[in-house]
Enzyme design. Structure first.
Site, mmCIF file in Angstrom:
data_model
loop_
_atom_site.group_PDB
_atom_site.id
_atom_site.type_symbol
_atom_site.label_atom_id
_atom_site.label_comp_id
_atom_site.label_asym_id
_atom_site.label_seq_id
_atom_site.Cartn_x
_atom_site.Cartn_y
_atom_site.Cartn_z
ATOM 1 N N CYS A 1 5.570 -5.210 6.128
ATOM 2 C CA CYS A 1 5.206 -4.224 7.143
ATOM 3 C C CYS A 1 4.218 -3.206 6.583
ATOM 4 O O CYS A 1 3.294 -2.777 7.282
ATOM 5 C CB CYS A 1 6.459 -3.527 7.669
ATOM 6 N N THR A 2 4.418 -2.826 5.345
ATOM 7 C CA THR A 2 3.490 -1.895 4.697
ATOM 8 C C THR A 2 2.120 -2.536 4.557
ATOM 9 O O THR A 2 1.096 -1.914 4.883
ATOM 10 C CB THR A 2 4.039 -1.459 3.324
#
Length: 184
Positions: A79-80
């Protein structure tokens, strides 16, 4: 207690997704909205990219393209990376008058911390109950799935991405935006 169990549940969900054949795994999130039909409307609270909390509705963006991307959880590696890639390409989206909206079940405080930590300048919206994620067929066991939806200036859903690769996804979306806008 839930904060301790959440990573375990996330790992279990990912293991289930990897175990199923690709089409079956993606279907676990629910029925996808129809292409060339109005995208499901929503209003959510979120971080506006400037440190303030605002209310965001899909209808606020009529007249411009929207990249609506769902992701499992703030601060996780995939997600980062996905958020970093969208941020890296943000000037290209701005040149095309495209709004990026990220959605997960994390709360606005988590989104604010995530935006601050990663220097994100686009909104992250809090779908704490998962209702919007469910309406897009992007919800499984307490998490949003990694799905993206391209919505045109009329509010119609033009492209769906299921199970995306965070490292290359933003570039893929930009290429498809160019293709879709060249054909209209």
């Amino acid at each position: 207690m839930f904060k301790v169990l959440r990573p375990l549940l996330m790992s279990l969900c990912l293991a289930i997704l990897l175990w199923f054949p690709a089409n079956d795994a993606l279907a676990l999130g629910g029925k996808q909205p129809d292409l060339n039909a109005p995208a499901p409307e929503f209003t959510l609270l979120g971080n506006n990219g400037d440190g303030d909390i605002d209310e965001f509705s899909l209808s606020d963006y009529l007249g411009q393209w929207v990249v609506l991307y769902f992701y499992p959880q703030d601060f996780t590696p995939g997600c980062t990376l996905e958020a970093q890639r969208f941020q890296q390409d943000l000037p290209k989206y701005n040149e095309r008058d495209v709004q990026i909206l990220g959605v997960s079940v994390d709360d606005v405080d988590s989104h604010e911390q995530f935006c601050d930590a990663e220097g994100l300048k686009f909104p992250l919206l809090a779908d704490a109950k998962g209702e919007v994620s469910k309406s897009y067929g992007s919800y499984l066991t307490g998490y949003s799935l990694r799905h993206t939806y391209l919505i045109d200036p009329k509010g119609l859903l033009q492209k769906i991405y299921l199970g995306v690769n965070p490292a290359i996804h933003s570039q893929e979306v930009l290429a498809d935006l160019d293709s879709l806008t060249a054909n209209s």
